[in-house]
Design a protein around this motif. Structure first.
Motif, PDB file in Angstrom:
ATOM      1  N   ALA A 151       0.827  -1.207   0.000  1.00  0.00           N
ATOM      2  CA  ALA A 151       0.000   0.000   0.000  1.00  0.00           C
ATOM      3  C   ALA A 151       0.862   1.257   0.000  1.00  0.00           C
ATOM      4  CB  ALA A 151      -0.931  -0.005   1.206  1.00  0.00           C
ATOM      5  N   ALA A 152       1.886   1.282   0.820  1.00  0.00           N
ATOM      6  CA  ALA A 152       2.772   2.446   0.878  1.00  0.00           C
ATOM      7  C   ALA A 152       3.544   2.611  -0.424  1.00  0.00           C
ATOM      8  CB  ALA A 152       3.736   2.312   2.050  1.00  0.00           C
ATOM      9  N   SER A 153       3.908   1.498  -1.059  1.00  0.00           N
ATOM     10  CA  SER A 153       4.627   1.568  -2.334  1.00  0.00           C
ATOM     11  C   SER A 153       3.752   2.192  -3.410  1.00  0.00           C
ATOM     12  CB  SER A 153       5.087   0.174  -2.759  1.00  0.00           C
ATOM     13  OG  SER A 153       6.032  -0.353  -1.847  1.00  0.00           O
ATOM     14  N   ARG A 154       2.480   1.817  -3.434  1.00  0.00           N
ATOM     15  CA  ARG A 154       1.572   2.410  -4.411  1.00  0.00           C
ATOM     16  C   ARG A 154       1.390   3.907  -4.164  1.00  0.00           C
ATOM     17  NH1 ARG A 154      -2.483  -2.815  -4.487  1.00  0.00           N
ATOM     18  NH2 ARG A 154      -1.489  -3.865  -6.276  1.00  0.00           N
ATOM     19  N   GLN A 155       1.366   4.303  -2.899  1.00  0.00           N
ATOM     20  CA  GLN A 155       1.251   5.727  -2.603  1.00  0.00           C
ATOM     21  C   GLN A 155       2.499   6.473  -3.043  1.00  0.00           C
ATOM     22  OE1 GLN A 155      -1.535   7.377  -1.431  1.00  0.00           O
ATOM     23  NE2 GLN A 155      -0.288   9.113  -2.123  1.00  0.00           N
ATOM     24  N   ARG A 156       3.664   5.857  -2.897  1.00  0.00           N
ATOM     25  CA  ARG A 156       4.901   6.483  -3.352  1.00  0.00           C
ATOM     26  C   ARG A 156       4.875   6.702  -4.860  1.00  0.00           C
ATOM     27  NH1 ARG A 156      10.065   3.484  -0.837  1.00  0.00           N
ATOM     28  NH2 ARG A 156      11.104   5.154  -1.995  1.00  0.00           N
ATOM     29  N   VAL A 157       4.294   5.768  -5.586  1.00  0.00           N
ATOM     30  CA  VAL A 157       4.159   5.922  -7.034  1.00  0.00           C
ATOM     31  C   VAL A 157       3.278   7.119  -7.352  1.00  0.00           C
ATOM     32  CG1 VAL A 157       3.217   4.865  -9.117  1.00  0.00           C
ATOM     33  CG2 VAL A 157       4.600   3.491  -7.541  1.00  0.00           C
ATOM     34  N   ALA A 158       2.125   7.197  -6.692  1.00  0.00           N
ATOM     35  CA  ALA A 158       1.212   8.314  -6.933  1.00  0.00           C
ATOM     36  C   ALA A 158       1.882   9.646  -6.615  1.00  0.00           C
ATOM     37  CB  ALA A 158      -0.058   8.134  -6.098  1.00  0.00           C
ATOM     38  N   ASP A 159       2.633   9.699  -5.516  1.00  0.00           N
ATOM     39  CA  ASP A 159       3.316  10.937  -5.132  1.00  0.00           C
ATOM     40  C   ASP A 159       4.379  11.314  -6.154  1.00  0.00           C
ATOM     41  OD1 ASP A 159       1.754  10.938  -2.855  1.00  0.00           O
ATOM     42  OD2 ASP A 159       3.335  10.160  -1.535  1.00  0.00           O
TER      43      ASP A 159
END
Length: 269
Positions: free
Chosen positions: A110-118
């Motif tokens: 989940a955190a990795s996907r948020q890093r992508v979005a950011d």
């Protein structure tokens, strides 16, 4: 045939000058470039070759790996590398930079996907100022851990929609998404956001999650159905034949390209 593009990985044995000249000789007006091949000759020389042979760039591969880790486990600054790739794409006359966003980092999925979005949020304006569209490419779920935490067109589209359509779009790669029971609906939902369409087939049985690909017509993927969906969604750009296959890579590039043209004509166009 005017939409056919040779993705450079398909003729991996060719240098960039050989690939550009080969496309021109075969009447293929587009090529999808890879950064390692461009680096062998330098971006400025590559740009001159493309102009001399009147071959256009359908995309540059690749930026991304925003989760900070390469497939081999080494650390990488995905943001810095992608900024370099954006600048290179602009120099080469490419409109699209393909993004492979990276696998699962130490902080979990989940955190990795948020890093992508950011990361996309930070880079989209930079790309837009240079006339480059970022193309988020979802990969098959079997590559989630090491290459891409985006596995479906819907997931890529959710990030893309946060930005102007001319800055961020999605790549529809048959090998990675043909299995999705929502693929037709997802492509329709991506109208105006499709930045590229990549075609190949899947070997059965699958010998390798990366190299188990074949030319269109040698596997189960419904190329014309998917192409009709992409067309209906308003995509009129080049169609890249992108095949990771060790047997093809051992063959002369001109022979492979001739087979690419035939396979595209018979099963995609």
């Amino acid at each position: 045939m005017d939409r056919l593009s040779l993705n450079q990985i398909t003729t991996k044995s060719w240098t960039l000058p050989e690939a550009v000249a080969g496309c021109a000789a075969a009447g293929v007006g587009w090529i999808g470039l890879w950064r390692d091949k461009v680096a062998e000759v330098g971006a400025c020389r590559a740009a001159r070759l493309l102009k001399d042979y009147d071959v256009r760039v359908s995309s540059l591969c690749r930026g991304g790996f925003f989760t900070g880790i390469e497939p081999d486990g080494s650390e990488v600054d995905g943001l810095a590398r992608t900024r370099e790739a954006i600048d290179e794409a602009a120099l080469l006359g490419a409109d699209v930079l393909v993004l492979v966003v990276g696998g699962i980092g130490a902080d979990g999925l989940a955190a990795s996907r948020q890093r992508v979005a950011d990361a996309v949020g930070e880079l989209a304006p930079y790309a837009g100022e240079r006339g480059i569209r970022l193309g988020l490419e979802p990969l098959h779920p079997m590559q989630c851990a090491e290459r891409s935490v985006l596995s479906t067109v819907d997931q890529a589209l959710a990030i893309a929609r946060e930005h102007p359509h001319e800055q961020v779009g999605v790549i529809v790669d048959e090998f990675h998404v043909w299995w999705d029971p929502r693929i037709e609906e997802s492509i329709a939902a991506a109208a105006g956001r499709i930045a590229g369409f990549h075609v190949c087939d899947q070997l059965v049985p699958l010998p390798d999650p990366l190299l188990g690909r074949a030319l269109p017509g040698d596997g189960p993927i419904p190329h014309r159905r998917l192409r009709s969906c992409v067309d209906a969604a308003g995509y009129t750009g080049p169609i890249e034949v992108e095949v990771f296959n060790a047997e093809l890579w051992r063959r002369p590039g001109a022979d492979v390209l001739a087979d690419v043209v035939t396979a595209y004509r018979d099963h995609v166009a």
